[in-house]
Scaffold this motif. Structure first.
Motif, PDB file in Angstrom:
ATOM      1  N   VAL A 278     -18.255 -31.965 -44.318  1.00 33.11           N
ATOM      2  CA  VAL A 278     -16.839 -31.599 -44.287  1.00 33.11           C
ATOM      3  C   VAL A 278     -16.691 -30.081 -44.239  1.00 33.11           C
ATOM      4  CG1 VAL A 278     -14.575 -32.029 -45.299  1.00 33.11           C
ATOM      5  CG2 VAL A 278     -16.474 -33.545 -45.852  1.00 33.11           C
ATOM      6  N   LEU A 279     -15.818 -29.627 -43.367  1.00 35.11           N
ATOM      7  CA  LEU A 279     -15.502 -28.206 -43.277  1.00 35.11           C
ATOM      8  C   LEU A 279     -14.033 -28.032 -43.653  1.00 35.11           C
ATOM      9  CD1 LEU A 279     -16.739 -25.464 -42.374  1.00 35.11           C
ATOM     10  CD2 LEU A 279     -15.746 -25.888 -40.117  1.00 35.11           C
ATOM     11  N   TYR A 280     -13.799 -27.403 -44.798  1.00 33.67           N
ATOM     12  CA  TYR A 280     -12.434 -27.137 -45.256  1.00 33.67           C
ATOM     13  C   TYR A 280     -12.059 -25.720 -44.805  1.00 33.67           C
ATOM     14  CZ  TYR A 280     -13.215 -31.149 -48.371  1.00 33.67           C
ATOM     15  OH  TYR A 280     -13.486 -32.396 -48.885  1.00 33.67           O
ATOM     16  N   LEU A 281     -11.129 -25.617 -43.878  1.00 33.32           N
ATOM     17  CA  LEU A 281     -10.769 -24.324 -43.304  1.00 33.32           C
ATOM     18  C   LEU A 281      -9.474 -23.799 -43.921  1.00 33.32           C
ATOM     19  CD1 LEU A 281     -11.458 -24.999 -39.500  1.00 33.32           C
ATOM     20  CD2 LEU A 281     -12.908 -23.764 -41.112  1.00 33.32           C
ATOM     21  N   SER A 282      -9.584 -22.722 -44.685  1.00 29.60           N
ATOM     22  CA  SER A 282      -8.375 -22.058 -45.193  1.00 29.60           C
ATOM     23  C   SER A 282      -8.239 -20.684 -44.545  1.00 29.60           C
ATOM     24  CB  SER A 282      -8.432 -21.921 -46.719  1.00 29.60           C
ATOM     25  OG  SER A 282      -9.494 -21.077 -47.102  1.00 29.60           O
ATOM     26  N   LYS A 283      -8.907 -20.529 -43.417  1.00 27.40           N
ATOM     27  CA  LYS A 283      -8.912 -19.252 -42.697  1.00 27.40           C
ATOM     28  C   LYS A 283      -8.839 -19.530 -41.204  1.00 27.40           C
ATOM     29  CE  LYS A 283     -12.140 -15.461 -41.660  1.00 27.40           C
ATOM     30  NZ  LYS A 283     -13.456 -14.863 -41.981  1.00 27.40           N
ATOM     31  N   ASP A 284      -8.091 -18.711 -40.485  1.00 30.36           N
ATOM     32  CA  ASP A 284      -8.037 -18.827 -39.032  1.00 30.36           C
ATOM     33  C   ASP A 284      -9.364 -18.387 -38.425  1.00 30.36           C
ATOM     34  OD1 ASP A 284      -5.659 -19.943 -38.488  1.00 30.36           O
ATOM     35  OD2 ASP A 284      -4.686 -18.159 -37.676  1.00 30.36           O
ATOM     36  N   LEU A 285      -9.949 -19.260 -37.605  1.00 32.50           N
ATOM     37  CA  LEU A 285     -11.146 -18.900 -36.850  1.00 32.50           C
ATOM     38  C   LEU A 285     -10.791 -18.909 -35.371  1.00 32.50           C
ATOM     39  CD1 LEU A 285     -13.847 -21.059 -38.696  1.00 32.50           C
ATOM     40  CD2 LEU A 285     -13.352 -18.636 -39.024  1.00 32.50           C
ATOM     41  N   HIS A 286     -11.505 -18.115 -34.589  1.00 29.91           N
ATOM     42  CA  HIS A 286     -11.155 -18.000 -33.173  1.00 29.91           C
ATOM     43  C   HIS A 286     -12.406 -18.041 -32.309  1.00 29.91           C
ATOM     44  CE1 HIS A 286      -6.960 -16.879 -34.043  1.00 29.91           C
ATOM     45  NE2 HIS A 286      -7.474 -16.215 -35.073  1.00 29.91           N
ATOM     46  N   ASP A 287     -12.197 -18.465 -31.067  1.00 32.67           N
ATOM     47  CA  ASP A 287     -13.183 -18.356 -30.004  1.00 32.67           C
ATOM     48  C   ASP A 287     -14.541 -18.943 -30.407  1.00 32.67           C
ATOM     49  OD1 ASP A 287     -11.081 -17.078 -28.812  1.00 32.67           O
ATOM     50  OD2 ASP A 287     -11.818 -15.062 -29.213  1.00 32.67           O
ATOM     51  N   HIS A 288     -15.601 -18.174 -30.150  1.00 32.34           N
ATOM     52  CA  HIS A 288     -16.955 -18.668 -30.387  1.00 32.34           C
ATOM     53  C   HIS A 288     -17.194 -19.005 -31.856  1.00 32.34           C
ATOM     54  CE1 HIS A 288     -21.403 -18.392 -30.761  1.00 32.34           C
ATOM     55  NE2 HIS A 288     -21.360 -18.968 -29.568  1.00 32.34           N
ATOM     56  N   GLY A 289     -16.602 -18.240 -32.755  1.00 36.89           N
ATOM     57  CA  GLY A 289     -16.772 -18.487 -34.187  1.00 36.89           C
ATOM     58  C   GLY A 289     -16.234 -19.843 -34.602  1.00 36.89           C
ATOM     59  N   LEU A 290     -15.114 -20.256 -34.010  1.00 31.87           N
ATOM     60  CA  LEU A 290     -14.527 -21.558 -34.324  1.00 31.87           C
ATOM     61  C   LEU A 290     -15.429 -22.685 -33.830  1.00 31.87           C
ATOM     62  CD1 LEU A 290     -12.276 -23.381 -35.327  1.00 31.87           C
ATOM     63  CD2 LEU A 290     -11.051 -22.970 -33.181  1.00 31.87           C
TER      64      LEU A 290
ATOM     65  N   GLN B  38     -18.649 -22.567 -33.269  1.00 36.33           N
ATOM     66  CA  GLN B  38     -19.873 -22.576 -34.080  1.00 36.33           C
ATOM     67  C   GLN B  38     -19.634 -23.258 -35.424  1.00 36.33           C
ATOM     68  OE1 GLN B  38     -22.957 -21.837 -33.607  1.00 36.33           O
ATOM     69  NE2 GLN B  38     -23.293 -19.990 -32.423  1.00 36.33           N
ATOM     70  N   ALA B  39     -18.489 -22.976 -36.028  1.00 33.28           N
ATOM     71  CA  ALA B  39     -18.172 -23.570 -37.331  1.00 33.28           C
ATOM     72  C   ALA B  39     -18.062 -25.087 -37.220  1.00 33.28           C
ATOM     73  CB  ALA B  39     -16.877 -22.978 -37.878  1.00 33.28           C
ATOM     74  N   ILE B  40     -17.405 -25.552 -36.150  1.00 30.82           N
ATOM     75  CA  ILE B  40     -17.260 -26.992 -35.932  1.00 30.82           C
ATOM     76  C   ILE B  40     -18.626 -27.647 -35.782  1.00 30.82           C
ATOM     77  CG2 ILE B  40     -16.469 -28.741 -34.290  1.00 30.82           C
ATOM     78  CD1 ILE B  40     -14.090 -26.849 -33.705  1.00 30.82           C
ATOM     79  N   ALA B  41     -19.507 -26.960 -35.045  1.00 27.74           N
ATOM     80  CA  ALA B  41     -20.840 -27.518 -34.799  1.00 27.74           C
ATOM     81  C   ALA B  41     -21.637 -27.686 -36.090  1.00 27.74           C
ATOM     82  CB  ALA B  41     -21.607 -26.618 -33.829  1.00 27.74           C
ATOM     83  N   ARG B  42     -21.292 -26.933 -37.139  1.00 25.56           N
ATOM     84  CA  ARG B  42     -22.041 -27.019 -38.403  1.00 25.56           C
ATOM     85  C   ARG B  42     -21.946 -28.405 -39.032  1.00 25.56           C
ATOM     86  NH1 ARG B  42     -25.327 -24.759 -36.991  1.00 25.56           N
ATOM     87  NH2 ARG B  42     -24.174 -24.302 -35.110  1.00 25.56           N
ATOM     88  N   VAL B  43     -20.824 -29.097 -38.840  1.00 24.58           N
ATOM     89  CA  VAL B  43     -20.651 -30.401 -39.495  1.00 24.58           C
ATOM     90  C   VAL B  43     -20.751 -31.566 -38.520  1.00 24.58           C
ATOM     91  CG1 VAL B  43     -19.233 -29.461 -41.346  1.00 24.58           C
ATOM     92  CG2 VAL B  43     -18.122 -30.309 -39.279  1.00 24.58           C
ATOM     93  N   ASN B  44     -20.938 -31.260 -37.244  1.00 20.49           N
ATOM     94  CA  ASN B  44     -20.899 -32.319 -36.239  1.00 20.49           C
ATOM     95  C   ASN B  44     -22.288 -32.853 -35.896  1.00 20.49           C
ATOM     96  OD1 ASN B  44     -19.088 -33.888 -34.852  1.00 20.49           O
ATOM     97  ND2 ASN B  44     -19.304 -32.757 -32.938  1.00 20.49           N
ATOM     98  N   ARG B  45     -23.168 -32.920 -36.911  1.00 25.09           N
ATOM     99  CA  ARG B  45     -24.507 -33.481 -36.731  1.00 25.09           C
ATOM    100  C   ARG B  45     -24.612 -34.752 -37.575  1.00 25.09           C
ATOM    101  NH1 ARG B  45     -24.740 -29.620 -33.589  1.00 25.09           N
ATOM    102  NH2 ARG B  45     -26.337 -27.993 -33.503  1.00 25.09           N
TER     103      ARG B  45
ATOM    104  N   ALA C 235     -19.877 -39.226 -39.014  1.00 26.37           N
ATOM    105  CA  ALA C 235     -19.034 -38.227 -38.351  1.00 26.37           C
ATOM    106  C   ALA C 235     -18.905 -37.016 -39.252  1.00 26.37           C
ATOM    107  CB  ALA C 235     -17.647 -38.811 -38.059  1.00 26.37           C
ATOM    108  N   GLY C 236     -18.547 -35.886 -38.646  1.00 26.90           N
ATOM    109  CA  GLY C 236     -18.204 -34.705 -39.427  1.00 26.90           C
ATOM    110  C   GLY C 236     -16.686 -34.612 -39.520  1.00 26.90           C
ATOM    111  N   TYR C 237     -16.184 -33.965 -40.574  1.00 30.27           N
ATOM    112  CA  TYR C 237     -14.737 -33.893 -40.794  1.00 30.27           C
ATOM    113  C   TYR C 237     -14.311 -32.445 -40.988  1.00 30.27           C
ATOM    114  CZ  TYR C 237     -15.397 -38.856 -41.612  1.00 30.27           C
ATOM    115  OH  TYR C 237     -15.740 -40.171 -41.469  1.00 30.27           O
ATOM    116  N   ILE C 238     -13.192 -32.101 -40.361  1.00 32.87           N
ATOM    117  CA  ILE C 238     -12.620 -30.763 -40.514  1.00 32.87           C
ATOM    118  C   ILE C 238     -11.233 -30.914 -41.120  1.00 32.87           C
ATOM    119  CG2 ILE C 238     -11.880 -28.670 -39.343  1.00 32.87           C
ATOM    120  CD1 ILE C 238     -13.938 -29.406 -37.146  1.00 32.87           C
TER     121      ILE C 238
END
Length: 506
Positions: A123-135, A137-144, A155-158
């Motif tokens: 699970v990725l809990y996002l309390s911060k705006d992420l943009h472009d490549h950083g976003l 990459q962050a999604i890919a961290r939980v999508n394994r 599944a991974g959850y955001i």
């Protein structure tokens, strides 16, 4: 105040769905100061094991000097407790990545969002705006996906507390060469996921559509006699459990679908009980423990933790009380007799190579009893009575008349049964045959060492010793006419039995 509200929501969500499952999560905070506020909240509450991983560089997001001071104080505390920040981060990451327990949630700002591979991270809990490549990459961290022991990661959850959803399309367009598999399915249409749930639920009911008396589990069990139907039922039930578990994790699902959830839970419990009974009846593995964590979370209103334990616990024929309880739940005498026969045959099949003569004899008895019962030549209650006796004989290896010398030497009965026909064909009297079996068993005992069955030299020595014994003692001293073909055949049988029962000689 906003950080505290988000932290409370995260605590509730993670505790309900992932606590103590071995699956982990990350919180992406808007600043280092916010990360420390998150950590202070979780430390004070004491419900989730969390840790902060932030850089030692100045944070542009924390303009307030008071905030900077708090960050410095926190980093100093880490240095004091862990000698240095590098060692602290290494310990946190090790605990997060490789331990089922340990750190459950890592709180970050910029670190560990790229190049951080932790399959448990779910699970990725996002309390911060992420943009472009950083976003991306962050999604890919939980999508394994991850083969987790307690609760499989399907599944991974955001969980987005900011406005990241609208940034994904932009990021994908900017980075057209990015691996789509890493972010595939990141934006899930909740209605589609719920539709999958309803479809999997409907497939189970469609399968049993022709059953009129849906309150009688016995009817379901007879319907599932067909292997293809059982496979379809098992697959549909697995899909339903997976979809229901994933929907429970979705925000607001429980609230918006509260009218249907009671029905889902009630039917799930019923279908799990049918699955367990069918597995028992049709000689299949009855281990449903893979569902335990999911069911505890899903069935909390209908069964307690002990109830789920009973529902998922593997039924083992050697556990008499447990097996008896499972059989009694089947209903009719016919189903009980067939279940005992089925599971006893499974035990026989698993043990056949250890004592072919013994187990083959009982396998034939079981087939005869069940055939007579199905043809109406034997009453169901009588078949059940006989099957209980046979099951007990198989488990305790009873039912044949052994000489007292063989009874007194554990394991020698295997050789007594399985060599008897060959020696009787030579006209060997029983008392002489008993002495031969005991001598051969003694040779095996004396020649065996630890892992002897894997050691070719040891096995060769044992074969040679038995060969000498058969020539010198059995043929020479006892005067039994053994030709070379018989000796080779009998030694092959002895060694095969010995290797299949190697634990007798350790």
């Amino acid at each position: 105040q906003i950080i505290e509200e988000i932290a409370r929501d995260i605590e509730k969500h993670f505790t309900e769905h992932f606590k103590d499952t071995g699956l982990k999560a990350q919180i992406v905070a808007p600043s280092k100061y916010a990360a420390i506020l998150f950590q202070n909240f979780f430390e004070k509450r004491g419900n989730i094991n969390t840790a902060v991983v932030i850089s030692n560089e100045p944070d542009k997001g924390d303009e307030d000097n008071t905030h900077k001071i708090e960050v410095v104080k926190y980093l100093d505390k880490i240095r004091k407790n862990h000698s240095n920040i590098t060692k602290y981060e290494k310990d946190v990451i090790e605990s997060f990545k490789h331990g089922e327990s340990g750190v459950e949630i890592i709180i970050v700002v910029d670190k560990l969002l790229t190049g951080f591979d932790a399959p448990r991270n779910t699970v990725l809990y996002l309390s911060k705006d992420l943009h472009d490549h950083g976003l991306l990459q962050a999604i890919a961290r939980v999508n394994r996906l991850f083969e987790n022991n307690k609760l499989p990661k399907t599944a991974g959850y955001i969980i987005d507390y900011s406005e990241n959803a609208k940034n994904i399309d932009t990021a994908m367009k900017l980075f057209g060469n990015y691996d789509e598999n890493d972010v595939k399915g990141s934006l899930i249409d909740v209605s589609e996921k719920i539709n999958e749930l309803e479809q999997s639920y409907g497939l189970i009911h469609d399968l049993f559509n022709e059953i009129k008396n849906s309150s009688d589990d016995e009817v379901y069990l007879q319907f599932l006699k067909d292997e293809a139907k059982r496979e379809m039922f098992y697959k549909s039930l697995n899909d339903f459990i997976r979809n229901l578990n994933e929907c429970f994790i979705l925000q607001d699902f429980v609230h918006e679908f509260k009218d249907k959830i009671g029905m889902y839970k009630k039917d799930l419990k019923k279908f799990m009980e049918i699955r367990k009974s069918a597995s028992l009846l049709y000689r299949e593995r009855v281990d449903l423990s893979e569902y335990k964590e999911s069911l505890i979370k899903i069935l909390d209103k209908y069964v307690d933790a002990k109830g789920v334990e009973l529902l998922t616990k593997q039924v083992n024929i050697t556990d008499r009380e447990q097996f008896k309880e499972a059989v009694e739940n089947l209903g009719s005498d016919k189903s009980k007799a067939e279940a005992i026969a089925s599971q006893t045959q499974r035990t026989i099949s698993e043990q056949m190579d250890k004592d072919p003569e013994f187990f083959e004899r009982f396998s034939k008895k079981i087939e005869e009893i069940i055939e007579k019962m199905r043809l109406g030549k034997l009453a169901d209650i009588e078949a059940l009575k006989q099957m209980r006796l046979i099951s007990d004989d198989v488990l305790n290896k009873k039912g044949d008349d052994l000489p007292k010398e063989i009874k007194g030497l554990n394991g020698s009965d295997v050789f007594y049964r399985n060599l008897k026909v060959q020696f009787e064909g030579l006209g060997v009297k029983n008392e002489v045959y008993v002495s031969i079996v005991l001598d051969i068993f003694s040779i095996l005992k004396q020649g065996a060492i630890i892992d002897w069955q894997k050691n070719m030299d040891v096995k060769r020595k044992i074969r040679n010793t038995i060969d000498d014994y058969l020539y010198d003692v059995v043929k020479g001293e006892k005067g039994i006419d053994l030709d070379s073909d018989f000796i080779k055949s009998i030694i092959d049988t002895i060694m095969l039995l010995a290797e299949n029962n190697f634990e007798l000689f350790i």
